[in-house]
Design a protein around this motif. Sequence first.
Motif, PDB file in Angstrom:
ATOM      1  N   PRO A   1       6.173   2.828 -10.690  1.00 45.97           N
ATOM      2  CA  PRO A   1       6.242   1.941  -9.531  1.00 45.97           C
ATOM      3  C   PRO A   1       5.150   2.272  -8.500  1.00 45.97           C
ATOM      4  O   PRO A   1       4.790   3.428  -8.304  1.00 45.97           O
ATOM      5  N   THR A   2       4.656   1.241  -7.850  1.00 44.89           N
ATOM      6  CA  THR A   2       3.545   1.395  -6.915  1.00 44.89           C
ATOM      7  C   THR A   2       3.865   2.380  -5.791  1.00 44.89           C
ATOM      8  O   THR A   2       3.004   3.154  -5.383  1.00 44.89           O
ATOM      9  N   GLY A   3       5.092   2.376  -5.309  1.00 41.00           N
ATOM     10  CA  GLY A   3       5.474   3.310  -4.250  1.00 41.00           C
ATOM     11  C   GLY A   3       5.353   4.758  -4.692  1.00 41.00           C
ATOM     12  O   GLY A   3       4.908   5.616  -3.919  1.00 41.00           O
ATOM     13  N   LEU A   4       5.727   5.041  -5.923  1.00 37.23           N
ATOM     14  CA  LEU A   4       5.608   6.398  -6.444  1.00 37.23           C
ATOM     15  C   LEU A   4       4.152   6.781  -6.662  1.00 37.23           C
ATOM     16  O   LEU A   4       3.758   7.929  -6.431  1.00 37.23           O
ATOM     17  N   ILE A   5       3.340   5.809  -7.104  1.00 42.00           N
ATOM     18  CA  ILE A   5       1.912   6.074  -7.266  1.00 42.00           C
ATOM     19  C   ILE A   5       1.323   6.438  -5.909  1.00 42.00           C
ATOM     20  O   ILE A   5       0.578   7.412  -5.784  1.00 42.00           O
ATOM     21  N   ALA A   6       1.675   5.670  -4.885  1.00 39.23           N
ATOM     22  CA  ALA A   6       1.168   5.930  -3.533  1.00 39.23           C
ATOM     23  C   ALA A   6       1.565   7.325  -3.059  1.00 39.23           C
ATOM     24  O   ALA A   6       0.741   8.055  -2.492  1.00 39.23           O
ATOM     25  N   ASP A   7       2.803   7.704  -3.302  1.00 39.73           N
ATOM     26  CA  ASP A   7       3.266   9.036  -2.893  1.00 39.73           C
ATOM     27  C   ASP A   7       2.517  10.139  -3.624  1.00 39.73           C
ATOM     28  O   ASP A   7       2.137  11.142  -3.026  1.00 39.73           O
ATOM     29  N   GLN A   8       2.294   9.973  -4.923  1.00 39.32           N
ATOM     30  CA  GLN A   8       1.634  11.014  -5.708  1.00 39.32           C
ATOM     31  C   GLN A   8       0.154  11.143  -5.382  1.00 39.32           C
ATOM     32  O   GLN A   8      -0.390  12.245  -5.385  1.00 39.32           O
TER      33      GLN A   8
ATOM     34  N   GLY B   1      -1.241  10.031  -2.488  1.00 42.61           N
ATOM     35  CA  GLY B   1      -1.418  10.303  -1.062  1.00 42.61           C
ATOM     36  C   GLY B   1      -2.141   9.182  -0.335  1.00 42.61           C
ATOM     37  O   GLY B   1      -2.851   9.419   0.632  1.00 42.61           O
ATOM     38  N   LYS B   2      -1.973   7.970  -0.832  1.00 42.78           N
ATOM     39  CA  LYS B   2      -2.562   6.780  -0.214  1.00 42.78           C
ATOM     40  C   LYS B   2      -1.441   5.788   0.087  1.00 42.78           C
ATOM     41  O   LYS B   2      -0.326   5.925  -0.391  1.00 42.78           O
ATOM     42  N   THR B   3      -1.754   4.775   0.882  1.00 40.04           N
ATOM     43  CA  THR B   3      -0.765   3.745   1.191  1.00 40.04           C
ATOM     44  C   THR B   3      -0.659   2.755   0.034  1.00 40.04           C
ATOM     45  O   THR B   3      -1.552   2.667  -0.812  1.00 40.04           O
TER      46      THR B   3
END
Length: 68
Positions: free
Chosen positions: A32-39, A41-43
Amino acid sequence: MPKPKFYLRNVGKPWTEEQEALLAKLAKQDTPTGLIADQIGKTRPAIYSKASELGISLMPPNPRHKKK
């Protein structure tokens, strides 16, 4: 006041080759895009923008089109 999210540490900083490779790897795994962002370190908007720039699809595969 809530603390800022940790991903704000990379806002405005250029993407590294490692981050781009991680984006491609995680997108291929249907993360999921939210998890990619968290990993990474980008929005989320940064993830969508970079994926589009690199020609990476963030859409999960359609289960109706799976090969049997």
